[in-house]
Design an enzyme around this catalytic site. Structure first.
Site, PDB file in Angstrom:
ATOM      1  N   SER A  53     112.040 -86.521 -32.261  1.00 25.09           N
ATOM      2  CA  SER A  53     110.610 -86.284 -32.449  1.00 25.09           C
ATOM      3  C   SER A  53     110.082 -85.105 -31.642  1.00 25.09           C
ATOM      4  CB  SER A  53     109.821 -87.550 -32.088  1.00 25.09           C
ATOM      5  OG  SER A  53     110.111 -87.965 -30.764  1.00 25.09           O
ATOM      6  N   GLY A  90     112.637 -90.487 -33.995  1.00 26.93           N
ATOM      7  CA  GLY A  90     113.408 -91.705 -33.800  1.00 26.93           C
ATOM      8  C   GLY A  90     114.909 -91.487 -33.764  1.00 26.93           C
ATOM      9  N   ASN A 118     116.030 -90.637 -26.866  1.00 23.32           N
ATOM     10  CA  ASN A 118     115.856 -91.992 -27.392  1.00 23.32           C
ATOM     11  C   ASN A 118     116.961 -92.934 -26.920  1.00 23.32           C
ATOM     12  OD1 ASN A 118     113.431 -91.616 -28.870  1.00 23.32           O
ATOM     13  ND2 ASN A 118     114.570 -90.598 -30.497  1.00 23.32           N
ATOM     14  N   ASP A 201     100.563 -91.297 -25.711  1.00 26.23           N
ATOM     15  CA  ASP A 201     101.745 -92.123 -25.427  1.00 26.23           C
ATOM     16  C   ASP A 201     102.464 -91.691 -24.162  1.00 26.23           C
ATOM     17  OD1 ASP A 201     103.040 -89.788 -26.180  1.00 26.23           O
ATOM     18  OD2 ASP A 201     103.857 -90.593 -28.033  1.00 26.23           O
ATOM     19  N   HIS A 204     105.156 -87.617 -25.880  1.00 24.18           N
ATOM     20  CA  HIS A 204     105.225 -86.471 -26.787  1.00 24.18           C
ATOM     21  C   HIS A 204     104.219 -85.391 -26.385  1.00 24.18           C
ATOM     22  CE1 HIS A 204     106.982 -89.783 -29.207  1.00 24.18           C
ATOM     23  NE2 HIS A 204     107.839 -88.824 -29.532  1.00 24.18           N
TER      24      HIS A 204
END
Length: 225
Positions: A53, A90, A118, A201, A204
């Site tokens: 991402s 993801g 991730n 969040d 990002h």
């Protein structure tokens, strides 16, 4: 009357030949322009950003993600490179390993590998992450031996404990040294943990954050180009 008629024929002859000459020049110019454009297209090289991402630019416009910012920099310098954004939100190193062969069906000159974050956030075993990244590097070398590979280093918060965090950070320089490839020490340098440069969040980057990511990448990429 006869003289006048001959003069008219002569004038018509000159006019037709003049038009033909002009048309020929226009055709020649057009063909030259097309030839130059085709040559430029043939000489254009590709840079593929393969990541998650962060590469995809989750939460920002596509033209604000750091690969697009890199393209803007390249265009401003008139370098013959086209950026391809192959980021997928993801994505883990395991799914990236499964996807990379399909991505490499197109010719690639520079391959920027941005995966692993991730894995770290999910606590995937370090050995598995390292093995998957090595498999991706091997696939790139196998399918396109002339492609230059750049690996982006990543770090994670100490949620998984100091030992895991340290081992995770070391994966990237170890792989870069082993494979003799370029390393961006830490993609999120000066962005990670900086509240105003990240979205709600806290993970990002914002558009401004992506500009810094692009600068971090450019330090290494410009030497390759």
């Amino acid at each position: 009357m006869r003289i006048l008629l001959m003069f008219c024929y002569f004038s018509l002859f000159v006019l037709v030949n003049s038009c033909n000459e002009t048309t020929d020049k226009k055709t020649e110019t057009t063909q030259t322009e097309v030839s130059e454009e085709a040559q430029a297209a043939t000489n254009t090289k590709s840079i593929l950003f393969f990541g998650d991402s962060l590469t995809a630019g989750l939460g920002v416009d596509t033209d604000e993600a750091f690969p697009a910012v890199i393209q803007q920099k390249i265009d401003s310098l008139q370098l013959p490179y086209q950026v391809i954004n192959a980021g997928l939100s993801g994505e883990t190193t395991a799914s990236g390993k499964n996807r990379v062969s399909w991505i490499l069906n197109q010719p690639i000159d520079v391959f920027v590998l941005e995966l692993g974050a991730n894995d770290g956030l999910r606590g995937i075993p370090i050995s598995e992450t390292k093995s998957n990244l090595q498999a991706i590097i091997d696939t790139v070398k196998e399918k396109n031996s002339k492609a230059q590979i750049i690996l982006t280093g990543m770090q994670i918060p100490p949620n998984m404990g100091p030992e895991y965090t340290e081992e995770f950070r070391n994966v990237f320089p170890e792989l870069a040294e082993k494979n003799n490839i370029q390393l961006i020490p830490f993609l999120l340098e000066n962005v990670g943990g900086v509240e105003e440069l990240n979205q709600q969040d806290g993970i990002h980057p914002t558009a401004e954050g992506h500009k810094i990511l692009a600068a971090n990448v450019w330090v290494v990429l410009r030497e390759v180009l």
